[in-house]
Each structure stands twice: as structure tokens, then as C-alpha cells.
Motif scaffolding. Structure first.
Motif, PDB file in Angstrom:
ATOM      1  N   GLY A 100      -7.651  16.574 -12.708  1.00  0.00           N
ATOM      2  CA  GLY A 100      -7.148  15.207 -12.819  1.00  0.00           C
ATOM      3  C   GLY A 100      -7.163  14.461 -11.500  1.00  0.00           C
ATOM      4  O   GLY A 100      -7.236  15.060 -10.418  1.00  0.00           O
ATOM      5  N   ASN A 101      -7.091  13.149 -11.598  1.00  0.00           N
ATOM      6  CA  ASN A 101      -7.079  12.298 -10.413  1.00  0.00           C
ATOM      7  C   ASN A 101      -6.419  10.971 -10.760  1.00  0.00           C
ATOM      8  O   ASN A 101      -6.384  10.567 -11.924  1.00  0.00           O
ATOM      9  CB  ASN A 101      -8.496  12.087  -9.850  1.00  0.00           C
ATOM     10  N   LEU A 102      -5.889  10.316  -9.739  1.00  0.00           N
ATOM     11  CA  LEU A 102      -5.107   9.092  -9.921  1.00  0.00           C
ATOM     12  C   LEU A 102      -5.634   8.001  -8.995  1.00  0.00           C
ATOM     13  O   LEU A 102      -6.165   8.288  -7.918  1.00  0.00           O
ATOM     14  CB  LEU A 102      -3.633   9.346  -9.579  1.00  0.00           C
ATOM     15  N   SER A 103      -5.442   6.761  -9.407  1.00  0.00           N
ATOM     16  CA  SER A 103      -5.840   5.650  -8.544  1.00  0.00           C
ATOM     17  C   SER A 103      -4.959   4.441  -8.783  1.00  0.00           C
ATOM     18  O   SER A 103      -4.288   4.334  -9.819  1.00  0.00           O
ATOM     19  CB  SER A 103      -7.310   5.272  -8.773  1.00  0.00           C
ATOM     20  N   THR A 153      -7.163   9.539  -5.408  1.00  0.00           N
ATOM     21  CA  THR A 153      -6.874  10.844  -4.832  1.00  0.00           C
ATOM     22  C   THR A 153      -8.147  11.495  -4.301  1.00  0.00           C
ATOM     23  O   THR A 153      -9.230  11.305  -4.848  1.00  0.00           O
ATOM     24  CB  THR A 153      -6.207  11.760  -5.871  1.00  0.00           C
ATOM     25  N   ALA A 154      -7.980  12.273  -3.263  1.00  0.00           N
ATOM     26  CA  ALA A 154      -9.114  12.946  -2.638  1.00  0.00           C
ATOM     27  C   ALA A 154      -9.557  14.145  -3.467  1.00  0.00           C
ATOM     28  O   ALA A 154      -8.812  14.654  -4.318  1.00  0.00           O
ATOM     29  CB  ALA A 154      -8.737  13.399  -1.226  1.00  0.00           C
ATOM     30  N   SER A 155     -10.751  14.609  -3.222  1.00  0.00           N
ATOM     31  CA  SER A 155     -11.320  15.738  -3.952  1.00  0.00           C
ATOM     32  C   SER A 155     -10.491  16.998  -3.733  1.00  0.00           C
ATOM     33  O   SER A 155     -10.096  17.311  -2.598  1.00  0.00           O
ATOM     34  CB  SER A 155     -12.756  15.967  -3.480  1.00  0.00           C
ATOM     35  N   ARG A 174       0.835  -1.202   0.000  1.00  0.00           N
ATOM     36  CA  ARG A 174       0.000   0.000   0.000  1.00  0.00           C
ATOM     37  C   ARG A 174       0.869   1.252   0.000  1.00  0.00           C
ATOM     38  O   ARG A 174       0.627   2.193  -0.760  1.00  0.00           O
ATOM     39  CB  ARG A 174      -0.926  -0.016   1.215  1.00  0.00           C
ATOM     40  N   ASP A 175       1.893   1.265   0.873  1.00  0.00           N
ATOM     41  CA  ASP A 175       2.798   2.413   0.933  1.00  0.00           C
ATOM     42  C   ASP A 175       3.508   2.626  -0.395  1.00  0.00           C
ATOM     43  O   ASP A 175       3.680   3.764  -0.850  1.00  0.00           O
ATOM     44  CB  ASP A 175       3.837   2.215   2.033  1.00  0.00           C
ATOM     45  N   SER A 176       3.927   1.527  -1.021  1.00  0.00           N
ATOM     46  CA  SER A 176       4.635   1.626  -2.305  1.00  0.00           C
ATOM     47  C   SER A 176       3.733   2.193  -3.389  1.00  0.00           C
ATOM     48  O   SER A 176       4.168   3.009  -4.212  1.00  0.00           O
ATOM     49  CB  SER A 176       5.160   0.249  -2.732  1.00  0.00           C
ATOM     50  N   LEU A 177       2.470   1.768  -3.385  1.00  0.00           N
ATOM     51  CA  LEU A 177       1.522   2.290  -4.372  1.00  0.00           C
ATOM     52  C   LEU A 177       1.289   3.786  -4.163  1.00  0.00           C
ATOM     53  O   LEU A 177       1.226   4.562  -5.123  1.00  0.00           O
ATOM     54  CB  LEU A 177       0.198   1.534  -4.285  1.00  0.00           C
ATOM     55  N   ILE A 178       1.181   4.202  -2.912  1.00  0.00           N
ATOM     56  CA  ILE A 178       1.009   5.626  -2.625  1.00  0.00           C
ATOM     57  C   ILE A 178       2.235   6.408  -3.080  1.00  0.00           C
ATOM     58  O   ILE A 178       2.109   7.480  -3.685  1.00  0.00           O
ATOM     59  CB  ILE A 178       0.723   5.846  -1.128  1.00  0.00           C
ATOM     60  N   ASP A 179       3.420   5.869  -2.829  1.00  0.00           N
ATOM     61  CA  ASP A 179       4.649   6.533  -3.295  1.00  0.00           C
ATOM     62  C   ASP A 179       4.650   6.664  -4.813  1.00  0.00           C
ATOM     63  O   ASP A 179       5.035   7.707  -5.357  1.00  0.00           O
ATOM     64  CB  ASP A 179       5.883   5.748  -2.844  1.00  0.00           C
ATOM     65  N   ASP A 180       4.220   5.606  -5.499  1.00  0.00           N
ATOM     66  CA  ASP A 180       4.178   5.628  -6.966  1.00  0.00           C
ATOM     67  C   ASP A 180       3.187   6.685  -7.467  1.00  0.00           C
ATOM     68  O   ASP A 180       3.459   7.401  -8.441  1.00  0.00           O
ATOM     69  CB  ASP A 180       3.779   4.257  -7.510  1.00  0.00           C
ATOM     70  N   LEU A 181       2.039   6.771  -6.813  1.00  0.00           N
ATOM     71  CA  LEU A 181       1.025   7.748  -7.215  1.00  0.00           C
ATOM     72  C   LEU A 181       1.500   9.177  -6.948  1.00  0.00           C
ATOM     73  O   LEU A 181       1.279  10.083  -7.773  1.00  0.00           O
ATOM     74  CB  LEU A 181      -0.284   7.485  -6.475  1.00  0.00           C
ATOM     75  N   ALA A 230      -3.868   0.387 -12.301  1.00  0.00           N
ATOM     76  CA  ALA A 230      -3.850   1.827 -12.038  1.00  0.00           C
ATOM     77  C   ALA A 230      -4.607   2.550 -13.143  1.00  0.00           C
ATOM     78  O   ALA A 230      -4.664   2.081 -14.286  1.00  0.00           O
ATOM     79  CB  ALA A 230      -2.421   2.349 -11.952  1.00  0.00           C
ATOM     80  N   VAL A 231      -5.177   3.706 -12.781  1.00  0.00           N
ATOM     81  CA  VAL A 231      -5.888   4.548 -13.740  1.00  0.00           C
ATOM     82  C   VAL A 231      -5.435   5.996 -13.541  1.00  0.00           C
ATOM     83  O   VAL A 231      -5.372   6.481 -12.396  1.00  0.00           O
ATOM     84  CB  VAL A 231      -7.421   4.458 -13.561  1.00  0.00           C
ATOM     85  N   VAL A 232      -5.102   6.651 -14.635  1.00  0.00           N
ATOM     86  CA  VAL A 232      -4.712   8.067 -14.632  1.00  0.00           C
ATOM     87  C   VAL A 232      -5.775   8.835 -15.406  1.00  0.00           C
ATOM     88  O   VAL A 232      -6.058   8.531 -16.562  1.00  0.00           O
ATOM     89  CB  VAL A 232      -3.329   8.260 -15.295  1.00  0.00           C
ATOM     90  N   HIS A 233      -6.381   9.826 -14.757  1.00  0.00           N
ATOM     91  CA  HIS A 233      -7.395  10.656 -15.417  1.00  0.00           C
ATOM     92  C   HIS A 233      -6.911  12.100 -15.442  1.00  0.00           C
ATOM     93  O   HIS A 233      -6.604  12.680 -14.398  1.00  0.00           O
ATOM     94  CB  HIS A 233      -8.726  10.569 -14.691  1.00  0.00           C
TER      95      HIS A 233
END
Length: 209
Positions: free
Chosen positions: A30-33, A45-47, A5-12, A94-97
Motif C-alpha cells: 500500500g501507499n498514500l498520497s 510515500t516512498a518505496s 505541508r506538515d499537517s498533510l504529512i501528519d495526517d498521512l 488524497a489517495v489511499v492505495h
């Protein structure tokens, strides 16, 4: 100890910085997940977050049923787009918007994006397209997910785009290459060129880059 989880947050967080530095995002657009291990939850990502200022507190955890499972902030208004994409694409990690300028310019000119280089073909190859729907609506989430069944990049008319990949890194690469392909398409159109494209005999063939 660092968790997945921490690694994914670092990547985002790193992806957010890169996207802003490349000019693909303005302000809090934009937003990331990223999908969490197990496949039934994801971080988004939060609003109102600025993608170059993300911290670990700027992410919400949601289930694929749309229930908030963690985080202290409200998720991005586009959380349904991410949710629906994960639901139809079990391989998406992952999704990048984003709201990139040239993707939108080319679409508004009524021209398809041309994937004219080796990198464009390898990382993206094609893009789906959906007509305009209000941001955060179920309609845009469903339409984007349906297009994502056949494409790793989706153009959202008068709005932006989304890209997906098995990792944050791949979703980011596809976002960057999609905007670059759109920029090149726009420049070709400015030069009066409406036909130049990747050699058709090579389209769809696996090419290592």
C-alpha cells in the motif's frame, strides 16, 4: 510554525497507523498520497515504507507531470496511479492505495461489492473495477484514473483498491468502509445470500450520517 505541508504529512502518518491497526495493510503493501496547496504537486510515500512506521522523511514530492520535486528517497512504484488520479479528479485531495483481503476475495468470486449499510452508501456508494495490470505500470495508472472519473473507490483486480477524497481523512474513511462493505458482502455470500442490498429507493440520495 506548522505548515499545511506538515499537517498533510501528519495526517498521512496517522492514516498509515490506522490502516495497519485495522489490518488493511500487510508489511509494506500500500501507499498514500496527498495533494499540496496549489494543486500541481503531491506528496506520496516512498518505496518500501511500512505504513505504521512513517516519518516525515518517508515522503516524496512530485509534480503532476511526474517530476520529482523533493524528498531524498525513491517514490512508491505506484506513484503513477496517484499522479493520474489527481490529473483527472481536480477535487481529489488524497489517495489511499491498499491491498485489503475482503475486497480482493469478493472480486475473485466474481461478485460486486454490495454497499448494504447507511455508512457504506454515504461514504462510498459505488466502486469502479479495472482488470489486472502490473503494479507500477502506466496501464494500471490510466485504468484506475479512468474508473475514478465516476467513482471514489476503485477495485484493482488481483491487486487491491484505491480510494480518494477531498482530504486524507475522507480517503481513509472510504478505504475503511470499502473493506467493511466487502467483508459484509463476503459473509452474505457464505450464508448463500446473493440478493440482500441497500433499499434501492434510497440509493444515490443524500443521507447525513
Amino acid at each position: 510554525m506548522t505548515t499545511t505541508r506538515d499537517s498533510l504529512i501528519d495526517d498521512l502518518i496517522d492514516a498509515g497507523r490506522q490502516l495497519v491497526a485495522r489490518g488493511l495493510v500487510q508489511a509494506s503493501g500500500g501507499n498514500l498520497s496527498a495533494r499540496l496547496p496549489g494543486g500541481d504537486r503531491f506528496l506520496v510515500t516512498a518505496s518500501g515504507t511500512w505504513l505504521d512506521r512513517l516519518t516525515p522523511d518517508d515522503f516524496c514530492e512530485l509534480t503532476l507531470d511526474g517530476e520529482v520535486a523533493g524528498g531524498t528517497r525513491r517514490p512508491s512504484v505506484e506513484w503513477k496511479l496517484h499522479q493520474r488520479t489527481y490529473a483527472v479528479r481536480g477535487d481529489a485531495g488524497a489517495v489511499v492505495h491498499l491491498h485489503p483481503q475482503h475486497v480482493l476475495l469478493v472480486d475473485m468470486l466474481g461478485s460486486p461489492i454490495r454497499f448494504t449499510t447507511l455508512d457504506h452508501q454515504f461514504y462510498v456508494g459505488s466502486a469502479g473495477r479495472v482488470p489486472f495490470h502490473p503494479a507500477g505500470s502506466q496501464e494500471i495508472a490510466d485504468a484506475a484514473a479512468e474508473a475514478a472519473r465516476d467513482h471514489d473507490a476503485v477495485v484493482l483486480a488481483h491487486h487491491g483498491c484505491s480510494t480518494l477524497g477531498e482530504s486524507v481523512s475522507m480517503a481513509l474513511r472510504r478505504a475503511v468502509n470499502l473493506e467493511e462493505a466487502a467483508t459484509m458482502t463476503y459473509r452474505l455470500l457464505l450464508a448463500g445470500d446473493t440478493t440482500s442490498d441497500f433499499p434501492p429507493e434510497w440509493v444515490g440520495r443524500i443521507i447525513e450520517v
